[in-house]
Design an enzyme around this catalytic site. Structure first.
Site, PDB file in Angstrom:
ATOM      1  N   ARG A   1       0.811  -1.219   0.000  1.00  0.00           N
ATOM      2  CA  ARG A   1       0.000   0.000   0.000  1.00  0.00           C
ATOM      3  C   ARG A   1       0.844   1.268   0.000  1.00  0.00           C
ATOM      4  O   ARG A   1       0.611   2.193  -0.786  1.00  0.00           O
ATOM      5  CB  ARG A   1      -0.900   0.055   1.256  1.00  0.00           C
ATOM      6  CG  ARG A   1      -2.178  -0.689   1.153  1.00  0.00           C
ATOM      7  CD  ARG A   1      -2.543  -1.259   2.497  1.00  0.00           C
ATOM      8  NE  ARG A   1      -1.567  -2.283   2.844  1.00  0.00           N
ATOM      9  CZ  ARG A   1      -1.675  -3.547   2.469  1.00  0.00           C
ATOM     10  NH1 ARG A   1      -2.714  -3.949   1.817  1.00  0.00           N
ATOM     11  NH2 ARG A   1      -0.737  -4.434   2.760  1.00  0.00           N
ATOM     12  N   THR A   2       1.788   1.340   0.919  1.00  0.00           N
ATOM     13  CA  THR A   2       2.482   2.607   1.111  1.00  0.00           C
ATOM     14  C   THR A   2       3.290   2.976  -0.124  1.00  0.00           C
ATOM     15  O   THR A   2       3.140   4.067  -0.681  1.00  0.00           O
ATOM     16  CB  THR A   2       3.376   2.539   2.371  1.00  0.00           C
ATOM     17  OG1 THR A   2       2.563   2.101   3.458  1.00  0.00           O
ATOM     18  CG2 THR A   2       3.963   3.888   2.703  1.00  0.00           C
TER      19      THR A   2
HETATM   20  C1  NCD Z   1       1.568  -1.089   8.164  1.00  0.00           C
HETATM   21  C2  NCD Z   1       3.065  -0.931   8.367  1.00  0.00           C
HETATM   22  O1  NCD Z   1       3.852  -1.157   7.454  1.00  0.00           O
HETATM   23  O2  NCD Z   1       3.419  -0.564   9.471  1.00  0.00           O
HETATM   24  N1  NCD Z   1       1.212  -1.276   6.819  1.00  0.00           N
HETATM   25  C3  NCD Z   1       0.959  -0.192   6.041  1.00  0.00           C
HETATM   26  O3  NCD Z   1       1.820   0.613   5.783  1.00  0.00           O
HETATM   27  N2  NCD Z   1      -0.307   0.007   5.639  1.00  0.00           N
HETATM   28  C4  NCD Z   1       0.961  -2.085   9.075  1.00  0.00           C
HETATM   29  C5  NCD Z   1       1.536  -3.454   9.175  1.00  0.00           C
HETATM   30  O4  NCD Z   1       2.469  -3.824   8.455  1.00  0.00           O
HETATM   31  O5  NCD Z   1       1.056  -4.202  10.005  1.00  0.00           O
END
Ligand code: NCD
Length: 484
Positions: A57-58
């Site tokens: 996602r990021t």
């Molecule tokens: C999170 C992260 O990377 O901290 N994911 C994200 O960026 N949406 C949450 C996770 O990995 O549990």
């Protein structure tokens, strides 16, 4: 202050008004995306995504955001193996090279404080896309945007943070933001994976919130293994929130009723990759899975959020529950990151008036700094300052908190330490035989000028630097104040 040229390392780098400005701009970006309108705001600009940890996602939404703004992307999806880090290059050197190729750097790294190091060394803006278990401020911007869109507000919402609150970086940034915007937060951690004390302390001392303990009996009957839950009431509005739930004591609330009043449940996965590294032994098998049956205990039909990815803490049956918003929450990552990139690159100008910032809920406390090549170190083994490669050039640095005992907060990872010994760099009469160390809670702490203060984590450290034990140095547990 404008946004151009700034970094985003912690959610606390932005005032409430600035966060609202980002959310407003994201709203604008979102409606333009929905209309299929192209935007060329960042044409000719380049963004480097430097990811030393996995991401869907990021990184995906950052890169899509930059493409949608008309800019270009240089992508290091597996920076650990595909960048010169694999040859031993430090973070400082990597970003000083990348700043020649990119106008902005987005960094994800497994070490707490890595993003701050990158920001300290790069001339271009750096965005923290997650630094170890520390913070994930852009996820928080997505979460706040989701709350605003789905609930119409943040202030006054009752949000339950559920899961791994110790290593989950998303909840560390989020709890600060929720507290600052006047939401009420209930922490429901996996046993042993509680919200770190330093985070609760920060919320308490810098943002005026009061964490409360939930009565353990209620918890045990309700959720088996979960043993502690906190709420962070926001003082200016209410000294003890949910006062109707206080069972006699102002610091205790009743869990069953608390859950009944929850507006939002924010579920997180257990961060297995971080637990194994530090040898945690907490058992998570018995932690209740958020499913239809458990959700029925939350009588207000709460919004269900999750930063994703999920493992098995969130049942698939909840996907059809109309208030499950986790996929929308992930989708909002694009307009949010478009707004952020455009602002930090100065492609969108938004001046948040200073006058509005003054009454801000963000209270920037100016702490004395302590920075010394030798002596005390950060107690967090995963702090960037403790990794051998980075410690070649990084000097441990701390904020000195007011009050007793002597407390240092690492500027990289926010871990706190209470070092037991101190000395002065100007020893009495300049005579070497007067080069002595003292207990940190002796009266000598008040005598030594801050600019001369040297702090040690142990007696052996002090002795290795040529300091001799003084009569005011007792073993840490037996120290008496101002002893003779
Ligand atoms: C999170 C992260 O990377 O901290 N994911 C994200 O960026 N949406 C949450 C996770 O990995 O549990």
């Amino acid at each position: 202050m404008g946004f151009a040229g700034r970094d985003l390392i912690s959610i606390n780098d932005f005032t409430n008004e600035e966060i609202e400005a980002v959310l407003d701009l994201a709203e604008e970006m979102n409606s333009r995306l929905e209309k299929g309108e192209g935007m060329e705001l960042c044409k000719g600009k380049d963004m480097a995504t430097l990811f030393y940890e996995p991401s869907t996602r990021t990184r995906g939404s950052f890169e899509r955001a930059m493409h949608k703004l008309g800019g270009e992307v240089i992508s290091f999806a597996e920076a650990k193996t595909s960048s010169s880090a694999a040859k031993g290059e430090t973070i400082a050197d990597t970003v000083r090279v990348l700043e020649n190729y990119a106008d902005i750097i987005v960094l994800r790294h497994p070490w707490e404080g890595a993003a701050k190091v990158a920001a300290d060394y790069a001339q271009v803006p750096v965005i923290n896309a997650g630094d170890g278990a520390h913070e994930h401020p852009t996820q928080t911007l997505c979460d706040l945007y989701t709350l605003r869109r789905e609930k119409g507000k943040i202030k006054g919402l009752r949000v339950c943070l559920w899961g791994d609150l110790k290593y989950g970086r998303t909840v560390h940034s989020l709890i600060y933001a929720l507290a600052r915007f006047g939401a009420e937060v209930l922490c429901a951690p996996v046993q042993g994976l509680d919200m770190p004390e330093a985070v609760l302390k920060g919320i308490r001392s810098e943002y005026n919130c009061v964490p409360c303990k939930v009565k353990p009996d209620d918890l045990n009957s309700m959720m088996g293994e979960v043993d502690v839950i906190y709420i962070t009431p926001f003082k200016p509005y209410n000294l003890a929130l949910w006062p109707d739930l206080n069972a006699g004591s102002p610091t205790e609330i009743n869990i069953r009723e608390a859950l009944e009043k929850t507006d939002v449940v924010y579920v997180t996965r257990v961060q297995t990759e971080r637990r194994t590294k530090v040898g945690d032994t907490e058992s998570v098998e018995s932690y209740p899975i958020m499913n239809g049956q458990l959700l029925r205990e939350f009588k207000k039909k709460p919004l269900v959020m999750h930063p994703l990815p999920r493992v098995n803490e969130l049942a698939y049956e909840l996907d059809k529950y109309p208030r499950s918003v986790y996929f929308r929450q992930a989708a909002y990552g694009v307009p949010i990151r478009m707004a952020l990139i455009a602002l930090l690159l100065g492609a969108s100008e938004l001046e948040v008036p200073q006058s509005r910032c003054i009454g801000s809920l963000l209270r920037k406390i100016a702490y004395e700094r302590y920075k010394e090549v030798f002596g005390v170190r950060c107690p967090n083994p995963n702090c960037v300052s403790n990794h051998e490669r980075e410690s070649r050039y990084l000097v441990p640095e701390f904020k000195m908190l007011k009050g007793e005992p002597l407390t240092l907060r690492c500027v990289y990872c926010d871990y706190e330490t209470h070092p037991p010994y101190i000395a002065s760099s100007e020893w009495h009469e300049g005579k070497l035989e007067n080069k002595r160390y003292y207990s940190s809670d002796s009266f000598m702490l008040g005598r030594i000028k801050p600019k001369n203060l040297i702090i040690f984590g142990s007696e052996s450290e002090a002795q290795a630097r040529g300091f001799k034990r003084s009569q005011y140095a007792t073993s840490p547990k037996k120290v008496r104040r101002g002893g003779g």
